[in-house]
Design a protein around this motif. Structure first.
Motif, PDB file in Angstrom:
ATOM      1  N   HIS A  89       3.434   2.496   2.466  1.00 56.18           N
ATOM      2  CA  HIS A  89       2.915   2.349   3.819  1.00 56.18           C
ATOM      3  C   HIS A  89       3.166   0.955   4.386  1.00 56.18           C
ATOM      4  CE1 HIS A  89       0.695   6.100   4.522  1.00 56.18           C
ATOM      5  NE2 HIS A  89       0.524   6.116   3.210  1.00 56.18           N
ATOM      6  N   ASP A  90       2.483  -0.035   3.818  1.00 52.48           N
ATOM      7  CA  ASP A  90       2.503  -1.384   4.383  1.00 52.48           C
ATOM      8  C   ASP A  90       2.718  -2.442   3.316  1.00 52.48           C
ATOM      9  OD1 ASP A  90       1.677  -0.725   7.139  1.00 52.48           O
ATOM     10  OD2 ASP A  90      -0.260  -0.228   6.239  1.00 52.48           O
TER      11      ASP A  90
ATOM     12  N   VAL B 177       1.333  -5.994   2.429  1.00 46.56           N
ATOM     13  CA  VAL B 177       0.140  -6.791   2.719  1.00 46.56           C
ATOM     14  C   VAL B 177       0.533  -8.240   2.472  1.00 46.56           C
ATOM     15  CG1 VAL B 177      -2.283  -7.186   2.182  1.00 46.56           C
ATOM     16  CG2 VAL B 177      -1.320  -4.872   1.956  1.00 46.56           C
TER      17      VAL B 177
ATOM     18  N   LEU C 136      -0.654  -6.602   7.896  1.00 51.95           N
ATOM     19  CA  LEU C 136      -0.204  -5.295   7.421  1.00 51.95           C
ATOM     20  C   LEU C 136       1.110  -4.989   8.118  1.00 51.95           C
ATOM     21  CD1 LEU C 136      -3.620  -3.395   7.579  1.00 51.95           C
ATOM     22  CD2 LEU C 136      -2.506  -4.398   5.567  1.00 51.95           C
TER      23      LEU C 136
ATOM     24  N   ASP D 205      -5.833  -6.765   7.943  1.00 48.58           N
ATOM     25  CA  ASP D 205      -6.842  -6.055   7.163  1.00 48.58           C
ATOM     26  C   ASP D 205      -8.160  -6.811   7.275  1.00 48.58           C
ATOM     27  OD1 ASP D 205      -6.716  -8.206   5.368  1.00 48.58           O
ATOM     28  OD2 ASP D 205      -5.861  -7.037   3.728  1.00 48.58           O
TER      29      ASP D 205
ATOM     30  N   ASP E 128      -0.948  -5.701  12.536  1.00 55.77           N
ATOM     31  CA  ASP E 128      -2.367  -5.470  12.305  1.00 55.77           C
ATOM     32  C   ASP E 128      -2.832  -6.359  11.160  1.00 55.77           C
ATOM     33  OD1 ASP E 128      -2.494  -3.492  14.274  1.00 55.77           O
ATOM     34  OD2 ASP E 128      -2.086  -1.876  12.842  1.00 55.77           O
TER      35      ASP E 128
ATOM     36  N   THR F 276       0.843  -1.191   0.000  1.00 52.63           N
ATOM     37  CA  THR F 276       0.000   0.000   0.000  1.00 52.63           C
ATOM     38  C   THR F 276       0.879   1.243   0.000  1.00 52.63           C
ATOM     39  OG1 THR F 276      -0.175   0.118   2.408  1.00 52.63           O
ATOM     40  CG2 THR F 276      -1.852  -1.175   1.251  1.00 52.63           C
TER      41      THR F 276
ATOM     42  N   ARG G  77      -5.308 -10.518   6.209  1.00 53.59           N
ATOM     43  CA  ARG G  77      -3.913 -10.410   5.782  1.00 53.59           C
ATOM     44  C   ARG G  77      -3.155  -9.501   6.740  1.00 53.59           C
ATOM     45  NH1 ARG G  77      -6.573  -9.685   0.417  1.00 53.59           N
ATOM     46  NH2 ARG G  77      -6.415 -11.707  -0.603  1.00 53.59           N
TER      47      ARG G  77
END
Length: 81
Positions: free
Chosen positions: A38-39, A41, A64, A58, A56, A29, A62
């Motif tokens: 950002h991340d 996935v 992050l 999603d 974290d 992302t 998945r």
């Protein structure tokens, strides 16, 4: 870290710095305005319980993983755990 094309990362295995196989890279992302990543996935490994991972999730389950936690990209993408 040297430049790597995103197409070369697709489907690459992701491993924690502790040696745990986390899964396969599904996507990355980013902020479309700034271009900042950002991340990662990550599609979780079937044998890995999400409860044992401190990332974290999603909406689809998945992981992050913040891009800042990437330590190396070789045969695996290695992320800090």
């Amino acid at each position: 870290m040297s430049d790597i094309l995103a197409e070369n990362l697709s489907g690459k295995s992701v491993m924690g710095s502790d040696g745990t196989e986390l899964g396969m890279l599904y996507n990355i992302t980013m902020d479309l305005k700034s271009g900042k990543l950002h991340d990662l996935v990550i599609e979780p490994d079937d044998e890995l319980s999400p409860r044992n991972v401190d990332f974290d999730l999603d909406d689809t389950g998945r992981f992050l993983v913040p891009v800042g936690r990437v330590q190396a990209v070789k045969d695996y993408i290695v992320v800090q755990r």
